[in-house]
Design an enzyme around this catalytic site. Structure first.
Site, PDB file in Angstrom:
ATOM      1  N   GLY A 111       0.835  -1.217   0.000  1.00  0.00           N
ATOM      2  CA  GLY A 111       0.000   0.000   0.000  1.00  0.00           C
ATOM      3  C   GLY A 111       0.856   1.248   0.000  1.00  0.00           C
ATOM      4  N   GLY A 152      -0.483   4.840  -0.838  1.00  0.00           N
ATOM      5  CA  GLY A 152      -1.553   5.411  -0.023  1.00  0.00           C
ATOM      6  C   GLY A 152      -1.081   6.591   0.808  1.00  0.00           C
ATOM      7  CD  GLN A 153      -3.758  10.203   5.174  1.00  0.00           C
ATOM      8  OE1 GLN A 153      -4.475   9.268   5.527  1.00  0.00           O
ATOM      9  NE2 GLN A 153      -3.791  11.381   5.756  1.00  0.00           N
ATOM     10  CG  ASP A 195      -0.440   0.794  -4.052  1.00  0.00           C
ATOM     11  OD1 ASP A 195      -0.367   1.436  -2.986  1.00  0.00           O
ATOM     12  OD2 ASP A 195      -1.525   0.576  -4.644  1.00  0.00           O
ATOM     13  NE  ARG A 217      -3.707   3.352  -5.744  1.00  0.00           N
ATOM     14  CZ  ARG A 217      -3.516   4.533  -5.144  1.00  0.00           C
ATOM     15  NH1 ARG A 217      -3.747   5.645  -5.780  1.00  0.00           N
ATOM     16  NH2 ARG A 217      -3.075   4.602  -3.898  1.00  0.00           N
ATOM     17  CG  ASP A 245      -4.451  -8.096  -5.567  1.00  0.00           C
ATOM     18  OD1 ASP A 245      -4.729  -7.930  -4.359  1.00  0.00           O
ATOM     19  OD2 ASP A 245      -5.287  -8.432  -6.424  1.00  0.00           O
ATOM     20  CE1 TYR A 273      -9.715   0.678   7.721  1.00  0.00           C
ATOM     21  CE2 TYR A 273     -10.839   2.041   9.351  1.00  0.00           C
ATOM     22  CZ  TYR A 273      -9.687   1.675   8.675  1.00  0.00           C
ATOM     23  OH  TYR A 273      -8.513   2.318   8.965  1.00  0.00           O
ATOM     24  CE  LYS A 284      -6.784  -1.793   9.047  1.00  0.00           C
ATOM     25  NZ  LYS A 284      -5.356  -2.035   8.755  1.00  0.00           N
ATOM     26  CB  ILE A 310      -3.150  10.190   9.562  1.00  0.00           C
ATOM     27  CG1 ILE A 310      -3.069   8.900  10.385  1.00  0.00           C
ATOM     28  CG2 ILE A 310      -1.761  10.775   9.324  1.00  0.00           C
ATOM     29  CD1 ILE A 310      -2.394   9.025  11.729  1.00  0.00           C
TER      30      ILE A 310
HETATM   31  C1  AKB Z   1     -10.748   6.226   8.390  1.00  0.00           C
HETATM   32  O1  AKB Z   1     -11.339   7.274   8.656  1.00  0.00           O
HETATM   33  O2  AKB Z   1     -11.273   5.247   7.867  1.00  0.00           O
HETATM   34  C2  AKB Z   1      -9.287   6.137   8.786  1.00  0.00           C
HETATM   35  C3  AKB Z   1      -9.151   5.589  10.171  1.00  0.00           C
HETATM   36  C4  AKB Z   1      -9.366   6.436  11.337  1.00  0.00           C
HETATM   37  O3  AKB Z   1      -8.860   4.453  10.319  1.00  0.00           O
HETATM   38  N1  AKB Z   1      -8.659   7.411   8.676  1.00  0.00           N
END
Ligand code: AKB
Length: 316
Positions: A8, A11-12, A34, A36, A51, A141, A145, A171
Site C-alpha cells: 500500500g 496510499g496516504q 501497491d 496501482r 495485490d 473496515y 481490523k 491522520i
Molecule cells: C478512516 O477514517 O477510515 C481512517 C481511520 C481512522 O482508520 N482514517
C-alpha cells in the site's frame, strides 16, 4: 541486510513512510509495492506491483527481493469499505492473512501492521478509551481490523512471528490525500481554506475524534518497529493519538489564518460511523512500552499544514 517491503505504498501513509524508511535505512533497503502503478514515477524506489489478496504473488516478491521485514499498509478505509464491503473484506482480511502466512513461511523478522480506531464501536467507552476494551465495530473496515488484530496475536503466540502494530486515529497530512476514510474531512478542510473555497463538512460540528499529524504517525511507526521485542506487552492494540477536536474547533483554528473562511454542515453516512468511534484515546501503553511521544500539538499541526499546502497549492 535489511530489505523492507511496504505494501500500500501509494496510499496516504505508505507514500511518506517509504521516504522516512529510506532516510533511515537507505533507499535500496526499501521495496515499495501497491496494487496501482505509481502515476508520477516511483520516486527512485524499487517498485513491485502487488495485490495482497494474491498469496502466491506475495510469496514471490518476498523471495525475489530477499525481504527481511514488512510494513503492511495496504487497506480499504472506512467510508470506501461501506461502499464496497466485499472488497474491504478481501483486501483487509484476506490480505492481512496472506501477509502473515507468507511472512511466517518466509521467516520474516518483523511485520508491522497498523490498526485503527475503527475497531471500536458504540459499546466502547468513548472518552479516554483504553487499549483493551469492548471491540464491536459496525463497519466492515472495523470488523476486518479486529480480525487483523486477532490474527496478529494468533501468529505471534502460535508461531512466534514478531508482529507489531498500533491503532491510528485520523491522520492529518498534505502530501497524499487520504482515500475515503471517515476522518478525511480534517485534511480536506485545509485544502479548501488554502484555496480560498468554502467547506461543506459531512460530519456534525460537535463530533470529536482523536487525530495526529503525519510526522508523528511516521515517527511512531518507526519507533515501534525499532523497539525491543521484550518491552512490547501488546501486539496491535496500542492506541496512539496527539489530540482530539471537533469540525468546529479545527474550523476556528484555521480561521485564525483565514478569517474569511466559511464552513457549513451536511452530515452524511460518515456521521454514523464517527459516532461509534472514540472521542479521545488513552495512549499510556504506547508511551510506556516504546516511547510514543507526539511532537505536534494542534496549533503546530495547523501552522505546518497551511505552510506546506500554500507551497503546493498556491505557489505552483
Ligand atoms: C478512516 O477514517 O477510515 C481512517 C481511520 C481512522 O482508520 N482514517
Amino acid at each position: 541486510m535489511t530489505k523492507i517491503l511496504v505494501t500500500g505504498a501509494l496510499g496516504q501513509i505508505g507514500t511518506e513512510l517509504a521516504g522516512e524508511l529510506a532516510a533511515r535505512y537507505g533507499k535500496s533497503a526499501v521495496l515499495i509495492s501497491d496494487v496501482r502503478k505509481p502515476a508520477s514515477g516511483d520516486g527512485g524506489f524499487e517498485f513491485a506491483s502487488l495485490d495482497v489478496t494474491n498469496a502466491e504473488a506475495i510469496s514471490q516478491v518476498l523471495k525475489e527481493h530477499g525481504i527481511t521485514d514488512i510494513f503492511h499498509m495496504a487497506a480499504i478505509l472506512s467510508a470506501s469499505g461501506e461502499k464496497n464491503p466485499a472488497l474491504a473484506y478481501r483486501v483487509n482480511s484476506d490480505g492481512t492473512f496472506n501477509i502473515l502466512e507468507e511472512a511466517r513461511k518466509a521467516g520474516i523478522n518483523r511485520v508491522v501492521i497498523p490498526s485503527t480506531i475503527g475497531v471500536f464501536g458504540a459499546e466502547t467507552p468513548r472518552n479516554h478509551t483504553p487499549d483493551i476494551t469492548v471491540l464491536r465495530p459496525t463497519t466492515m473496515y472495523g470488523i476486518t481490523k479486529v480480525n487483523a488484530e486477532l490474527l496478529a496475536l494468533y501468529y505471534r503466540d502460535k508461531y512466534g512471528l514478531d508482529v507489531r502494530g498500533l491503532r491510528f486515529p485520523g491522520i492529518i497530512s498534505y502530501l497524499t490525500p487520504p482515500s475515503a476514510g471517515t476522518t478525511d474531512y480534517a485534511v480536506d478542510i485545509f485544502y479548501h481554506a488554502v484555496q480560498g473555497k468554502d467547506y461543506l463538512c459531512y460530519l456534525k460540528k460537535d463530533t470529536a475524534l482523536p487525530m495526529m499529524y503525519m510526522p508523528d504517525a511516521l515517527h511512531s511507526l518507526i519507533q515501534l518497529f525499532e523497539a525491543s521485542r521484550e518491552k512490547l506487552r501488546h501486539c496491535l492494540e496500542y492506541n496512539v493519538s496527539a489530540y482530539s477536536f471537533t469540525p468546529e474547533e479545527i474550523y476556528h483554528a484555521i480561521r485564525e489564518t483565514y478569517p474569511e473562511f466559511r464552513i457549513a454542515y451536511e452530515p452524511d453516512f460518515r456521521q454514523k460511523i464517527a459516532e461509534t468511534w472514540p472521542a479521545s484515546l488513552d495512549s499510556h501503553f504506547a508511551r510506556e512500552d516504546w516511547g510514543f511521544k507526539p511532537m505536534y500539538d494542534l496549533k503546530k499541526t495547523v501552522d505546518d499544514m497551511i505552510l506546506n499546502l500554500r507551497k503546493i497549492l498556491v505557489h505552483h
